[in-house]
Design an enzyme around this catalytic site. Structure first.
Site, short mmCIF file in Angstrom:
data_model
loop_
_atom_site.label_atom_id
_atom_site.label_comp_id
_atom_site.label_asym_id
_atom_site.label_seq_id
_atom_site.Cartn_x
_atom_site.Cartn_y
_atom_site.Cartn_z
N LEU A 132 13.27 28.73 39.54
CA LEU A 132 14.36 28.12 38.42
C LEU A 132 14.08 26.69 38.03
CD1 LEU A 132 16.60 28.83 36.32
CD2 LEU A 132 18.16 28.29 38.01
N LYS A 185 26.30 32.30 49.72
CA LYS A 185 26.25 32.20 48.37
C LYS A 185 27.86 32.20 47.90
CE LYS A 185 23.31 31.38 45.77
NZ LYS A 185 22.76 30.06 45.43
N GLY A 224 11.70 24.86 42.96
CA GLY A 224 11.70 26.21 43.04
C GLY A 224 11.51 26.92 41.74
N ALA A 259 18.27 26.25 46.91
CA ALA A 259 19.02 27.31 47.80
C ALA A 259 18.08 27.86 49.02
CB ALA A 259 19.42 28.62 46.78
N TYR A 260 18.69 28.70 49.91
CA TYR A 260 18.00 29.37 50.71
C TYR A 260 17.89 30.85 50.31
CZ TYR A 260 16.22 30.55 55.70
OH TYR A 260 15.61 31.03 56.50
N THR A 261 16.69 31.34 49.64
CA THR A 261 16.83 32.57 48.88
C THR A 261 16.13 33.68 49.60
OG1 THR A 261 14.60 31.82 48.06
CG2 THR A 261 16.89 31.41 46.78
N ASP A 273 17.71 16.14 50.17
CA ASP A 273 18.23 17.56 51.05
C ASP A 273 19.59 17.68 50.65
OD1 ASP A 273 19.08 19.17 52.65
OD2 ASP A 273 18.09 18.30 54.45
N TYR A 331 23.30 36.15 53.20
CA TYR A 331 22.68 35.38 52.16
C TYR A 331 23.91 35.44 51.02
CZ TYR A 331 20.52 34.69 47.39
OH TYR A 331 20.40 34.21 46.06
N ASP A 342 24.00 38.18 42.25
CA ASP A 342 24.66 39.56 42.14
C ASP A 342 24.72 39.89 43.70
OD1 ASP A 342 21.78 39.57 42.55
OD2 ASP A 342 21.63 41.69 42.03
N1 NAP Z 1 15.26 34.44 43.33
C1 NAP Z 1 15.99 35.54 42.98
O1 NAP Z 1 15.78 36.62 42.96
C2 NAP Z 1 17.48 35.10 42.82
C3 NAP Z 1 18.33 36.08 42.58
C4 NAP Z 1 19.70 35.73 42.15
C5 NAP Z 1 20.05 34.50 42.34
N2 NAP Z 1 19.35 33.48 42.71
C6 NAP Z 1 19.79 32.15 42.62
O2 NAP Z 1 18.96 31.26 41.78
C7 NAP Z 1 18.72 30.04 42.26
C8 NAP Z 1 17.17 29.75 42.01
O3 NAP Z 1 16.64 30.60 42.79
P1 NAP Z 1 14.88 30.37 42.72
O4 NAP Z 1 14.27 31.66 42.73
O5 NAP Z 1 14.24 29.20 41.83
O6 NAP Z 1 14.94 29.68 44.41
P2 NAP Z 1 13.57 29.28 45.18
O7 NAP Z 1 12.32 29.59 44.05
O8 NAP Z 1 13.43 29.78 46.56
O9 NAP Z 1 13.78 27.88 45.19
C9 NAP Z 1 14.90 26.96 45.65
C10 NAP Z 1 14.37 25.66 45.83
O10 NAP Z 1 15.06 24.85 46.90
C11 NAP Z 1 14.65 24.27 47.89
N3 NAP Z 1 15.44 23.80 48.88
C12 NAP Z 1 15.63 24.36 50.09
N4 NAP Z 1 16.58 23.97 50.69
C13 NAP Z 1 16.83 22.78 50.06
C14 NAP Z 1 17.77 21.59 50.43
N5 NAP Z 1 18.37 21.70 51.58
N6 NAP Z 1 17.87 20.85 49.60
C15 NAP Z 1 17.30 20.60 48.74
N7 NAP Z 1 16.27 21.80 48.20
C16 NAP Z 1 16.00 22.61 48.84
C17 NAP Z 1 13.52 25.19 48.40
O11 NAP Z 1 12.50 24.52 48.94
P3 NAP Z 1 11.51 25.47 50.06
O12 NAP Z 1 10.74 26.39 49.33
O13 NAP Z 1 10.58 24.27 50.66
O14 NAP Z 1 12.65 25.87 50.69
C18 NAP Z 1 12.92 25.80 46.85
O15 NAP Z 1 11.90 24.62 46.04
C19 NAP Z 1 19.41 30.15 43.59
O16 NAP Z 1 20.74 29.33 43.71
C20 NAP Z 1 19.13 31.32 44.11
O17 NAP Z 1 20.11 31.60 45.06
C21 NAP Z 1 18.14 33.73 42.84
#
Ligand code: NAP
Length: 280
Positions: free
Chosen positions: A12, A130, A10, A61-63, A37, A126, A103
């Site tokens: 991060l 979380k 992902g 995460a499921y974002t 997983d 979501y 947030d």
């Molecule tokens: N993006 C934002 O704006 C945002 C804002 C606030 C907080 N956050 C938090 O910050 C963290 C990082 O976000 P990010 O933007 O880097 O998220 P991201 O780009 O969506 O990456 C999440 C990764 O987790 C993988 N994943 C999904 N289900 C999984 C499972 N069961 N086991 C293992 N891996 C799995 C995803 O794979 P797939 O792509 O194949 O599903 C993806 O590679 C998360 O906790 C998110 O909730 C994000």
């Protein structure tokens, strides 16, 4: 220090892996869903027992906020059961767990930046999933760091890349102007995580870039920094009509990090400038 990164592909995850991979003092294992997983309890326990990491950084995460409304069980499985598994397994071997939250655990009614002890009240699936993930981590492993971040962009699908790609098509872009938050670079968040994971200052932290804006302001700044002349039209959340509710105001105050002199986040415009300059 042995580190396990979950959700390593992902936004991060990639940033943290790039930062730690092959660096002196770190033995890194990076796994995304194909290798680990996090919803599978036995796989999580087996992997953590075998690798015996000192720190697990959960970037999985499921974002997809709107999709969470339609896939409620999946959202809870990934965002709450996943952290539950990781917290229990890390507790068993005495490891630290870094977990990322959002947030969106807040309802958006505040008028001032939210400190860590502000009342949570998620208004979409979501955010609720979380929030439960946070509670799992807190209750199952005291050696935890929970970082609530927001409006994250890095190497992956994100608002900045979406805007640039829409802008290149030359169309007028309509962007919401009544949701206020803090765009945050994965560079700044990774710096904070890597510094904090070496400490024993466990707890919940707000971790966003400084300052705040609306999505509309964010889009305008992206095009300004890129030198693109794109017409951006401000609209309301109601006009956009997305599936999930979104908090109107979710600016976080990095209060707890500030108290321990670890608030190393840049102003959101400065972080964005660097991203725009370096992102291909
Ligand atoms: N993006 C934002 O704006 C945002 C804002 C606030 C907080 N956050 C938090 O910050 C963290 C990082 O976000 P990010 O933007 O880097 O998220 P991201 O780009 O969506 O990456 C999440 C990764 O987790 C993988 N994943 C999904 N289900 C999984 C499972 N069961 N086991 C293992 N891996 C799995 C995803 O794979 P797939 O792509 O194949 O599903 C993806 O590679 C998360 O906790 C998110 O909730 C994000």
């Amino acid at each position: 220090m042995r580190i396990l990164v979950t959700g390593a592909d992902g936004q991060l995850g990639r940033e943290i892996v790039q930062r730690l991979d092959g660096k002196a003092g770190y033995e890194l294992t990076a796994m995304d869903i194909d290798k680990l997983d996090i919803t599978s309890s036995y796989k999580v326990f087996d992997t953590i027992e075998a690798l015996r990491p000192h720190v697990v950084i959960n970037c999985a995460a499921y974002t997809k906020v709107d999709a969470c409304e339609e896939n409620v069980d999946l959202a809870y499985r990934i965002n709450a059961i996943g952290p539950q598994n990781l917290a229990a397994a890390t507790f068993d071997i005495g490891a630290k767990l870094v977990h990322i939250s959002t947030d969106y655990v807040f309802d958006g009614t505040s008028k001032v930046p939210l400190k860590e002890d502000a009342k949570t009240n998620p208004i979409n699936v979501y955010g609720a999933s979380k929030k439960l993930g946070e509670e799992m981590v807190r209750s199952l492993n005291p050696r935890h760091f929970i970082f609530r971040t927001a409006w994250l962009y890095g190497d992956g699908k994100n608002f900045v890349r979406t805007m640039l790609s829409l802008g290149q098509k030359g169309d007028t872009i309509r962007v919401v102007n009544d949701q206020i938050g803090s765009p945050t670079s994965t560079v700044d968040l990774s710096n904070c995580i890597i510094e904090m994971m070496h400490t024993n200052s466990y707890g919940t932290y707000h971790a966003t870039c400084q300052g705040s804006c609306s999505w509309y302001d964010f889009a305008k700044e992206i095009f300004r920094l890129k030198g693109m002349n794109v017409e951006v039209v401000p609209i309301t959340t109601e006009e956009l009509g997305s599936i999930a509710n979104r908090p109107g105001y979710s600016v976080l105050d990095n209060f707890m990090l500030r108290l321990i002199d670890k608030d190393i986040f840049r102003n959101w415009q400065d972080a964005l400038y660097e991203y725009i300059r370096e992102d291909k």
